[in-house]
Design a protein around this motif. Structure first.
Motif, PDB file in Angstrom:
ATOM      1  N   LYS A 113      10.991  -8.097   8.191  1.00  0.00           N
ATOM      2  CA  LYS A 113      11.155  -6.737   7.886  1.00  0.00           C
ATOM      3  C   LYS A 113      12.605  -6.532   7.847  1.00  0.00           C
ATOM      4  O   LYS A 113      13.606  -6.247   7.951  1.00  0.00           O
ATOM      5  CB  LYS A 113      11.059  -5.744   8.706  1.00  0.00           C
ATOM      6  CG  LYS A 113       9.333  -5.431   9.474  1.00  0.00           C
ATOM      7  CD  LYS A 113       8.867  -4.648  10.274  1.00  0.00           C
ATOM      8  CE  LYS A 113       7.502  -4.899  10.095  1.00  0.00           C
ATOM      9  NZ  LYS A 113       6.185  -4.990   9.198  1.00  0.00           N
ATOM     10  N   LYS A 114      13.642  -7.949   7.088  1.00  0.00           N
ATOM     11  CA  LYS A 114      14.801  -7.745   6.843  1.00  0.00           C
ATOM     12  C   LYS A 114      15.827  -8.476   7.888  1.00  0.00           C
ATOM     13  O   LYS A 114      17.102  -7.614   7.981  1.00  0.00           O
ATOM     14  CB  LYS A 114      15.195  -6.671   5.595  1.00  0.00           C
ATOM     15  CG  LYS A 114      14.588  -6.807   4.735  1.00  0.00           C
ATOM     16  CD  LYS A 114      14.526  -6.041   3.763  1.00  0.00           C
ATOM     17  CE  LYS A 114      14.156  -6.018   2.100  1.00  0.00           C
ATOM     18  NZ  LYS A 114      14.270  -5.104   1.097  1.00  0.00           N
ATOM     19  N   LYS A 115      15.022  -8.523   8.638  1.00  0.00           N
ATOM     20  CA  LYS A 115      15.931  -8.704  10.269  1.00  0.00           C
ATOM     21  C   LYS A 115      15.859 -10.381  11.065  1.00  0.00           C
ATOM     22  O   LYS A 115      14.657 -10.779  10.585  1.00  0.00           O
ATOM     23  CB  LYS A 115      15.972  -7.183  11.713  1.00  0.00           C
ATOM     24  CG  LYS A 115      16.215  -6.021  10.852  1.00  0.00           C
ATOM     25  CD  LYS A 115      16.274  -5.598  11.401  1.00  0.00           C
ATOM     26  CE  LYS A 115      16.268  -3.380  11.700  1.00  0.00           C
ATOM     27  NZ  LYS A 115      16.202  -2.924  12.279  1.00  0.00           N
ATOM     28  N   TYR A 116      16.496  -9.916  11.720  1.00  0.00           N
ATOM     29  CA  TYR A 116      16.200 -11.662  13.072  1.00  0.00           C
ATOM     30  C   TYR A 116      16.125 -11.305  13.556  1.00  0.00           C
ATOM     31  O   TYR A 116      16.536 -10.513  14.970  1.00  0.00           O
ATOM     32  CB  TYR A 116      17.292 -12.291  12.596  1.00  0.00           C
ATOM     33  CG  TYR A 116      17.885 -12.500  11.135  1.00  0.00           C
ATOM     34  CD1 TYR A 116      17.503 -14.229  10.306  1.00  0.00           C
ATOM     35  CD2 TYR A 116      18.560 -11.522   9.775  1.00  0.00           C
ATOM     36  CE1 TYR A 116      17.569 -14.100   9.444  1.00  0.00           C
ATOM     37  CE2 TYR A 116      18.936 -12.642   8.598  1.00  0.00           C
ATOM     38  CZ  TYR A 116      18.425 -13.766   8.830  1.00  0.00           C
ATOM     39  OH  TYR A 116      18.674 -13.842   7.272  1.00  0.00           O
ATOM     40  N   TYR A 117      14.888 -11.836  14.424  1.00  0.00           N
ATOM     41  CA  TYR A 117      14.579 -11.431  16.114  1.00  0.00           C
ATOM     42  C   TYR A 117      14.901 -13.192  16.594  1.00  0.00           C
ATOM     43  O   TYR A 117      14.312 -13.809  16.411  1.00  0.00           O
ATOM     44  CB  TYR A 117      13.962 -10.798  16.926  1.00  0.00           C
ATOM     45  CG  TYR A 117      13.058 -10.057  14.980  1.00  0.00           C
ATOM     46  CD1 TYR A 117      13.118  -8.953  16.156  1.00  0.00           C
ATOM     47  CD2 TYR A 117      13.227  -9.845  13.898  1.00  0.00           C
ATOM     48  CE1 TYR A 117      13.444  -6.862  15.456  1.00  0.00           C
ATOM     49  CE2 TYR A 117      12.891  -8.161  13.259  1.00  0.00           C
ATOM     50  CZ  TYR A 117      12.934  -6.726  14.653  1.00  0.00           C
ATOM     51  OH  TYR A 117      12.933  -5.661  13.940  1.00  0.00           O
ATOM     52  N   LEU A 118      15.673 -12.698  17.673  1.00  0.00           N
ATOM     53  CA  LEU A 118      16.443 -13.919  18.811  1.00  0.00           C
ATOM     54  C   LEU A 118      15.226 -14.083  20.101  1.00  0.00           C
ATOM     55  O   LEU A 118      15.570 -12.864  20.804  1.00  0.00           O
ATOM     56  CB  LEU A 118      17.745 -14.095  18.720  1.00  0.00           C
ATOM     57  CG  LEU A 118      17.914 -15.568  19.767  1.00  0.00           C
ATOM     58  CD1 LEU A 118      17.931 -16.330  18.782  1.00  0.00           C
ATOM     59  CD2 LEU A 118      19.513 -15.250  19.996  1.00  0.00           C
ATOM     60  N   PHE A 119      14.716 -14.918  20.141  1.00  0.00           N
ATOM     61  CA  PHE A 119      13.184 -14.609  21.493  1.00  0.00           C
ATOM     62  C   PHE A 119      14.130 -16.134  22.412  1.00  0.00           C
ATOM     63  O   PHE A 119      14.587 -16.992  22.312  1.00  0.00           O
ATOM     64  CB  PHE A 119      12.319 -15.424  21.101  1.00  0.00           C
ATOM     65  CG  PHE A 119      11.391 -14.356  20.254  1.00  0.00           C
ATOM     66  CD1 PHE A 119       9.592 -12.702  20.618  1.00  0.00           C
ATOM     67  CD2 PHE A 119      11.895 -13.915  18.872  1.00  0.00           C
ATOM     68  CE1 PHE A 119       9.756 -11.995  20.532  1.00  0.00           C
ATOM     69  CE2 PHE A 119      10.807 -12.556  18.603  1.00  0.00           C
ATOM     70  CZ  PHE A 119      10.048 -11.670  18.974  1.00  0.00           C
ATOM     71  N   TYR A 120      14.034 -15.808  23.414  1.00  0.00           N
ATOM     72  CA  TYR A 120      15.044 -15.915  24.143  1.00  0.00           C
ATOM     73  C   TYR A 120      13.748 -16.266  25.877  1.00  0.00           C
ATOM     74  O   TYR A 120      13.560 -14.893  26.220  1.00  0.00           O
ATOM     75  CB  TYR A 120      16.400 -15.964  24.201  1.00  0.00           C
ATOM     76  CG  TYR A 120      16.586 -14.383  25.206  1.00  0.00           C
ATOM     77  CD1 TYR A 120      16.709 -13.861  26.746  1.00  0.00           C
ATOM     78  CD2 TYR A 120      16.720 -13.764  24.326  1.00  0.00           C
ATOM     79  CE1 TYR A 120      16.586 -13.038  27.123  1.00  0.00           C
ATOM     80  CE2 TYR A 120      16.936 -12.535  24.537  1.00  0.00           C
ATOM     81  CZ  TYR A 120      16.830 -11.912  25.934  1.00  0.00           C
ATOM     82  OH  TYR A 120      17.442 -10.656  26.376  1.00  0.00           O
ATOM     83  N   THR A 121      14.509 -16.855  26.828  1.00  0.00           N
ATOM     84  CA  THR A 121      14.115 -16.936  27.788  1.00  0.00           C
ATOM     85  C   THR A 121      14.899 -16.312  29.280  1.00  0.00           C
ATOM     86  O   THR A 121      16.284 -16.825  28.684  1.00  0.00           O
ATOM     87  CB  THR A 121      13.590 -18.039  28.939  1.00  0.00           C
ATOM     88  OG1 THR A 121      12.418 -18.933  27.888  1.00  0.00           O
ATOM     89  CG2 THR A 121      12.654 -18.386  29.895  1.00  0.00           C
ATOM     90  N   GLY A 122      14.666 -15.524  30.198  1.00  0.00           N
ATOM     91  CA  GLY A 122      15.774 -15.488  31.459  1.00  0.00           C
ATOM     92  C   GLY A 122      15.271 -15.761  32.919  1.00  0.00           C
ATOM     93  O   GLY A 122      14.381 -15.308  32.893  1.00  0.00           O
ATOM     94  N   VAL A 123      16.346 -15.998  33.649  1.00  0.00           N
ATOM     95  CA  VAL A 123      15.330 -15.893  34.784  1.00  0.00           C
ATOM     96  C   VAL A 123      16.683 -15.210  35.566  1.00  0.00           C
ATOM     97  O   VAL A 123      18.189 -15.110  34.842  1.00  0.00           O
ATOM     98  CB  VAL A 123      15.298 -17.484  35.394  1.00  0.00           C
ATOM     99  CG1 VAL A 123      14.778 -18.063  34.589  1.00  0.00           C
ATOM    100  CG2 VAL A 123      17.164 -18.581  35.184  1.00  0.00           C
ATOM    101  N   ILE A 140      10.595 -13.709  29.101  1.00  0.00           N
ATOM    102  CA  ILE A 140      11.374 -14.047  28.080  1.00  0.00           C
ATOM    103  C   ILE A 140      11.477 -12.754  27.177  1.00  0.00           C
ATOM    104  O   ILE A 140      10.525 -11.470  27.154  1.00  0.00           O
ATOM    105  CB  ILE A 140       9.606 -14.526  26.506  1.00  0.00           C
ATOM    106  CG1 ILE A 140       9.209 -15.608  27.333  1.00  0.00           C
ATOM    107  CG2 ILE A 140      10.020 -14.548  25.388  1.00  0.00           C
ATOM    108  CD1 ILE A 140       7.591 -15.882  26.812  1.00  0.00           C
ATOM    109  N   GLY A 141      12.734 -12.215  26.655  1.00  0.00           N
ATOM    110  CA  GLY A 141      13.226 -11.198  25.789  1.00  0.00           C
ATOM    111  C   GLY A 141      13.507 -11.859  24.318  1.00  0.00           C
ATOM    112  O   GLY A 141      13.775 -12.533  23.975  1.00  0.00           O
ATOM    113  N   VAL A 142      13.542 -10.249  23.852  1.00  0.00           N
ATOM    114  CA  VAL A 142      14.244 -10.710  22.838  1.00  0.00           C
ATOM    115  C   VAL A 142      15.709  -9.673  22.329  1.00  0.00           C
ATOM    116  O   VAL A 142      15.681  -8.354  22.063  1.00  0.00           O
ATOM    117  CB  VAL A 142      12.777  -9.979  21.292  1.00  0.00           C
ATOM    118  CG1 VAL A 142      12.630  -8.479  21.567  1.00  0.00           C
ATOM    119  CG2 VAL A 142      13.472 -10.812  20.051  1.00  0.00           C
ATOM    120  N   ALA A 143      16.438 -10.638  21.306  1.00  0.00           N
ATOM    121  CA  ALA A 143      17.584  -9.402  20.590  1.00  0.00           C
ATOM    122  C   ALA A 143      17.127  -9.713  19.036  1.00  0.00           C
ATOM    123  O   ALA A 143      16.730 -10.207  18.294  1.00  0.00           O
ATOM    124  CB  ALA A 143      18.789 -10.278  21.383  1.00  0.00           C
TER     125      ALA A 143
END
Length: 322
Positions: A113-123, A140-143
């Motif tokens: 949808k014309k955006k970028y989604y950065l998925f990542y793991t957090g502790v 797992i989160g996303v920015a």
């Protein structure tokens, strides 16, 4: 009983035949500049590679110790996939005491949808060098950002995937390593999980699906979809999904490429002589939902040098053996 035994024998005869007649691939490993070996610097867990205009992008964990449990997420760009320029930090640790306050790592990227989604793991649990028996409490989160260069804004509903609620769930201890593709108008997030009380060698792979790129993601009811694999590497292949299995898992699936028509039920298509270590692939059809995905040609991995060398990023190229 005789019919059961006959069916059992036929099944394993077919499995053996398929294993013996599957294609074989290997990889060549190449050092790269900019994000390769560097004294006192750890770079690991590379994302899949995307190309925007004339530039390749990759995200990765960066820190000063070998593990990803004390890291932030950085990114780099390249015109050829060999000479990289580190651009800076993409995502810092969350606030102290939060689910992502101790580390953010194993990033991956989704374009939608014309955006970028950065998925990542957090502790949330702090890690100290030399710590034994560390038990990560990963989620797992996303920015999201309008540009691959950021700035990145964490989504309000983070984390988007939690550990399994029941001890018997394959992912009741930890989840990690998101890898995404667009399929049938939905977003498929493949990830690895480990059950409480199990060692890393019992890591398995599951999938969660969403109608929107930021979620909510709903876990597939028949997870895990692959009964092993410590590193999540998936890619669109024709109308189905391909997966690469590394060195961890049951003997009948390790060091292989797998294929699934429906994205859930996988079977072996290739043997892999030397699988990459936590590879991120260049997958140009990953987010197009075109049904025209081809077998990957190259990517990046975690490189390992001599004893005492911190992890770094390397290039990997597919080599067809037979």
């Amino acid at each position: 009983m005789k019919n059961y035994i006959l069916s059992f024998v036929i099944f394993f005869t077919i499995q053996s035949f398929n294993a013996q007649n599957s294609k074989v691939i290997d990889f060549e490993f190449k050092d790269i500049s900019g994000i390769g070996k560097e004294e006192g610097v750890m770079r690991r867990d590379p994302s899949d590679v995307i190309k925007i205009d004339n530039l390749y992008y990759v995200w990765y964990s960066k820190g000063k110790i070998a593990t990803g449990y004390d890291a932030t997420i950085w990114y780099a760009t390249s015109k050829d996939g060999y000479d990289w320029e580190e651009q800076g930090i993409a995502l810092d640790k969350g606030k102290e005491g939060t689910w992502e306050g101790a580390s953010v790592f194993t990033p991956n990227i989704l374009i939608a949808k014309k955006k970028y989604y950065l998925f990542y793991t957090g502790v949330s649990k702090p890690y100290k060098k030399g710590t034994k028996g560390y038990r990560p409490d990963s989620k797992i989160g996303v920015a999201v950002a309008k540009s691959p260069n950021g700035p990145w804004k964490r989504c309000k509903d983070n984390p988007v995937i939690f550990n399994g609620k029941n001890k018997e769930d394959f992912d009741s201890h930890l989840i990690d390593d998101a890898c995404l593709i667009t399929r049938d108008g939905k977003y498929y997030l493949y990830y690895k999980g480990r059950q409480l009380g199990k060692s890393p060698k019992f890591t398995q792979m599951g999938v969660a699906i969403a109608d929107k790129p930021q979620g909510p993601y709903v876990k597939y009811e028949n997870n895990p979809v692959i009964k092993g694999n410590h590193e999540v590497v998936v890619y669109p292949l024709g109308k189905g999904v391909g997966a690469m299995i590394g060195k961890v898992g049951p003997e009948n699936i390790v060091r292989s490429l797998q294929y699934s028509e429906d994205g859930f039920n996988f079977s072996k298509t290739h043997s892999v002589i030397t699988p990459p270590h936590a590879a991120g692939l260049y997958r140009p059809e990953a987010f197009t939902d075109s049904g025209k995905g081809e077998l990957f040609e190259w990517g990046v991995q975690i490189g390992k040098g001599k004893k005492g060398t911190l992890p770094f990023i390397q290039r990997v190229n597919r080599v067809d053996v037979e």
